[in-house]
Design a protein around this motif. Structure first.
Motif, short mmCIF file in Angstrom:
data_model
loop_
_atom_site.label_atom_id
_atom_site.label_comp_id
_atom_site.label_asym_id
_atom_site.label_seq_id
_atom_site.Cartn_x
_atom_site.Cartn_y
_atom_site.Cartn_z
N LYS A 211 11.97 6.99 3.76
CA LYS A 211 10.66 7.28 3.17
C LYS A 211 10.75 7.33 1.65
O LYS A 211 9.85 6.84 0.94
CB LYS A 211 10.11 8.61 3.71
CG LYS A 211 8.72 8.95 3.19
CD LYS A 211 8.20 10.23 3.79
CE LYS A 211 6.80 10.54 3.26
NZ LYS A 211 6.25 11.81 3.84
N ASP A 212 11.83 7.91 1.12
CA ASP A 212 12.02 7.95 -0.33
C ASP A 212 12.11 6.54 -0.91
O ASP A 212 11.53 6.25 -1.97
CB ASP A 212 13.30 8.73 -0.69
CG ASP A 212 13.18 10.21 -0.42
OD1 ASP A 212 12.05 10.73 -0.41
OD2 ASP A 212 14.23 10.85 -0.22
N LEU A 213 12.84 5.66 -0.24
CA LEU A 213 12.97 4.28 -0.70
C LEU A 213 11.62 3.57 -0.71
O LEU A 213 11.29 2.84 -1.64
CB LEU A 213 13.95 3.51 0.18
CG LEU A 213 15.41 3.99 0.19
CD1 LEU A 213 16.22 3.17 1.19
CD2 LEU A 213 16.01 3.88 -1.19
N MET A 214 10.85 3.80 0.34
CA MET A 214 9.55 3.15 0.45
C MET A 214 8.56 3.69 -0.57
O MET A 214 7.66 2.98 -1.02
CB MET A 214 9.01 3.29 1.87
CG MET A 214 9.86 2.56 2.89
SD MET A 214 9.31 2.81 4.60
CE MET A 214 7.81 1.84 4.61
N THR A 215 8.73 4.95 -0.94
CA THR A 215 7.88 5.55 -1.96
C THR A 215 8.27 5.03 -3.34
O THR A 215 7.40 4.77 -4.19
CB THR A 215 8.00 7.08 -1.93
OG1 THR A 215 7.58 7.56 -0.64
CG2 THR A 215 7.13 7.72 -3.00
N TRP A 216 9.58 4.85 -3.57
CA TRP A 216 10.06 4.39 -4.88
C TRP A 216 9.63 2.95 -5.17
O TRP A 216 9.21 2.64 -6.27
CB TRP A 216 11.58 4.50 -4.92
CG TRP A 216 12.17 3.97 -6.20
CD1 TRP A 216 12.34 4.64 -7.37
CD2 TRP A 216 12.68 2.64 -6.43
NE1 TRP A 216 12.91 3.82 -8.32
CE2 TRP A 216 13.12 2.59 -7.78
CE3 TRP A 216 12.79 1.49 -5.64
CZ2 TRP A 216 13.67 1.43 -8.34
CZ3 TRP A 216 13.32 0.35 -6.19
CH2 TRP A 216 13.76 0.33 -7.53
N ARG A 217 9.72 2.08 -4.16
CA ARG A 217 9.43 0.67 -4.39
C ARG A 217 7.91 0.46 -4.54
O ARG A 217 7.09 1.19 -4.00
CB ARG A 217 9.97 -0.21 -3.27
CG ARG A 217 9.24 -0.08 -1.93
CD ARG A 217 9.22 -1.39 -1.17
NE ARG A 217 8.62 -2.46 -1.93
CZ ARG A 217 7.29 -2.68 -2.00
NH1 ARG A 217 6.43 -1.85 -1.40
NH2 ARG A 217 6.81 -3.70 -2.70
N TYR A 218 7.59 -0.55 -5.29
CA TYR A 218 6.19 -0.96 -5.42
C TYR A 218 6.19 -2.43 -5.82
O TYR A 218 7.23 -3.00 -6.18
CB TYR A 218 5.45 -0.09 -6.45
CG TYR A 218 5.79 -0.42 -7.90
CD1 TYR A 218 4.86 -1.04 -8.73
CD2 TYR A 218 7.05 -0.13 -8.42
CE1 TYR A 218 5.18 -1.35 -10.05
CE2 TYR A 218 7.36 -0.44 -9.74
CZ TYR A 218 6.42 -1.05 -10.55
OH TYR A 218 6.75 -1.37 -11.84
N VAL B 256 -1.53 3.69 -2.46
CA VAL B 256 -2.75 3.80 -1.66
C VAL B 256 -2.47 3.20 -0.29
O VAL B 256 -2.18 2.00 -0.17
CB VAL B 256 -3.93 3.07 -2.33
CG1 VAL B 256 -5.19 3.18 -1.45
CG2 VAL B 256 -4.20 3.65 -3.71
N ARG B 257 -2.50 4.02 0.73
CA ARG B 257 -2.28 3.57 2.10
C ARG B 257 -3.31 4.24 3.01
O ARG B 257 -3.80 5.34 2.71
CB ARG B 257 -0.87 3.94 2.59
CG ARG B 257 0.28 3.31 1.80
CD ARG B 257 0.37 1.82 2.05
NE ARG B 257 1.57 1.24 1.48
CZ ARG B 257 1.66 0.76 0.23
NH1 ARG B 257 0.60 0.83 -0.58
NH2 ARG B 257 2.80 0.23 -0.21
N LYS B 258 -3.62 3.61 4.12
CA LYS B 258 -4.49 4.23 5.11
C LYS B 258 -3.85 5.51 5.64
O LYS B 258 -2.63 5.65 5.66
CB LYS B 258 -4.71 3.28 6.30
CG LYS B 258 -5.55 2.07 6.00
CD LYS B 258 -5.71 1.23 7.26
CE LYS B 258 -6.57 0.00 7.02
NZ LYS B 258 -6.73 -0.81 8.24
N SER B 259 -4.68 6.44 6.07
CA SER B 259 -4.14 7.63 6.72
C SER B 259 -3.56 7.24 8.07
O SER B 259 -3.88 6.17 8.62
CB SER B 259 -5.25 8.67 6.92
OG SER B 259 -6.19 8.20 7.89
#
Length: 211
Positions: free
Chosen positions: A5-12, A199-202
């Motif tokens: 989850k941290d990796l996915m949050t860091w990347r953009y 920004v992601r869907k709930s």
């Protein structure tokens, strides 16, 4: 330990890369290995990846890639190119490679004979679309591997695929470009997207449980 989850949050989807910072060959190889190890339907791996570092070629690709600056600012541009069609020769090569590693097996032989029976009568467009979806599975693995290595990237579909095919010479290889992935490093303070929240869907909007 950094979580997934941290990796996915860091990347953009990095919009501005620092052309002065190059990704090491060691990290590029690790990302390519993640692509190689990604799962694909029936183990066919019906795509190839081209690593473009030549400045002149990347300039040409940028011209047909909506002038997206990451194409030339990155240090390595990955071009995912899917098979234009399935053929008996291509499927037989998959089976032969599998038998070299696992030994001959009547079940494997029959499986790939059945696969030819299912795939070869289909329209080439249907088969290419299927191959392209396998390339996208590998694309996802590449982005996660890049994030683990703190390498920035930006998946791209905004380009003239026919023009890219011509620039690289893919048609002669029976391939069609499907997506680009520039690898590089974000330029702090210059990327308008960096400070913005994801920004992601709930979960409720995205996930439906059928019990």
């Amino acid at each position: 330990m950094t979580s997934l989850k941290d990796l996915m949050t860091w990347r953009y989807a990095t919009k501005k890369m620092d052309p002065a910072k190059a990704v090491s060959e060691e990290k590029v190889e690790a990302i390519l290995e993640a692509i190689r190890m990604a799962p694909t339907s029936s183990g066919t791996q019906p795509f190839e990846v081209f690593v473009v570092t030549q400045d002149a070629m990347r300039e040409e690709i940028r011209k047909v890639g909506w002038d997206q600056s990451q194409i030339t600012e990155c240090s390595h541009l990955l071009v995912f190119a899917a098979w234009d069609n399935y053929s008996a020769e291509r499927i037989d090569a998959v089976r032969t490679h599998m038998e070299e590693l696992r030994g001959e097996n009547p079940m494997i032989t029959q499986y790939y004979e059945n696969l030819k029976g299912a795939y070869l009568p289909r329209d080439s467009t249907v088969n290419h679309d299927h191959a392209a979806r396998q390339a996208y599975i590998a694309l996802g693995f590449a982005m996660l591997a890049a994030a683990e290595l703190e390498v920035d990237c930006c998946p791209m579909e905004g380009f003239d695929a026919d023009a890219v095919d011509q620039i690289i010479g893919l048609k002669e290889l029976g391939l069609k470009s499907v997506t680009l992935l520039p690898l590089g490093y974000r330029e702090e303070g210059a990327d308008w997207l960096l400070p913005m929240p994801k920004v992601r869907k709930s979960r409720e909007a995205l996930v439906k449980t059928i019990a």
